[in-house]
Design an enzyme around this catalytic site. Structure first.
Site, short mmCIF file in Angstrom:
data_model
loop_
_atom_site.label_atom_id
_atom_site.label_comp_id
_atom_site.label_asym_id
_atom_site.label_seq_id
_atom_site.Cartn_x
_atom_site.Cartn_y
_atom_site.Cartn_z
N GLY A 37 2.95 -1.22 -2.58
CA GLY A 37 3.44 -2.02 -2.99
C GLY A 37 2.12 -3.03 -2.77
O GLY A 37 0.70 -2.95 -2.75
N GLU A 57 -0.69 3.28 -6.92
CA GLU A 57 -0.93 3.61 -5.21
C GLU A 57 -0.15 4.68 -5.42
O GLU A 57 -1.15 5.60 -3.83
CB GLU A 57 -0.05 2.74 -5.01
CG GLU A 57 -0.69 0.99 -4.69
CD GLU A 57 -0.45 0.21 -3.54
OE1 GLU A 57 -0.87 -0.61 -3.68
OE2 GLU A 57 0.68 0.40 -2.88
N PRO A 74 6.66 -16.40 8.40
CA PRO A 74 4.62 -15.88 8.42
C PRO A 74 5.00 -14.67 9.17
O PRO A 74 4.35 -14.40 10.14
CB PRO A 74 4.42 -17.45 8.56
CG PRO A 74 5.51 -17.88 7.90
CD PRO A 74 7.06 -17.32 7.92
N GLU A 111 -3.43 9.10 2.46
CA GLU A 111 -2.49 10.30 2.50
C GLU A 111 -1.31 9.75 2.02
O GLU A 111 -0.41 8.35 2.32
CB GLU A 111 -2.22 10.56 4.18
CG GLU A 111 -1.76 11.80 4.14
CD GLU A 111 -1.82 12.24 6.03
OE1 GLU A 111 -0.41 13.47 6.35
OE2 GLU A 111 -2.33 11.77 6.75
#
Length: 145
Positions: A37, A57, A74, A111
């Site tokens: 993401g 990614e 938050p 990885e």
């Protein structure tokens, strides 16, 4: 609140294979395991950004199926990177299945691995912990945090 904190519109994906294992990446630089993401770019939809981030990614193309949840607290969605940058992510997380690995990861991941939701590796990327907890109990979705 940290005056140096940046607000970032983010998205991510919980990619589950046919054995209900989740695709995670170990982040280069900090070594934490987390979901594919990142930031939504100008002109993108949430879904386009989620597909792009996963492909970049991990090299995996995915099919999005549902919204897992919206995350903004938050207390859980703020992260300090090793370079000192502090980001408060506000984002949408989708459920997806893998279509196929069609490319090579962009190098952000040291990885990749597929893990059962009850046997996740450590350490986990802190903002993904509540997301992965919600993914394990998908019956209540969408989660709004």
């Amino acid at each position: 609140m940290d005056k140096e904190m940046e607000l970032r519109v983010c998205c991510g994906v919980v990619v589950l294979d046919d054995r209900e294992r989740v695709l995670l990446m170990r982040r280069r630089g900090e070594g934490t395991w987390g979901l594919p993401g990142g930031g939504v770019e100008v002109g993108e939809t949430w879904q386009q950004a989620a597909r792009r981030e996963c492909r970049e990614e991990t090299g995996w193309d995915i099919d999005l199926h549902d919204l897992l949840g919206l995350y903004s607290d938050p207390a859980t969605q703020t992260h300090r990177y090793p370079n000192g940058r502090v980001i408060h992510c506000v984002g949408a997380i989708f459920l997806a299945t893998p279509r196929g690995q069609t490319g090579a990861p962009d190098g952000e991941a040291a990885e990749l691995g597929w893990f059962a939701l009850d046997r996740l590796p450590a350490p986990l990327f802190a903002p993904d912990v509540p997301v992965l907890d919600d993914a394990a109990r998908r019956h209540d979705r969408p989660f709004i945090d």
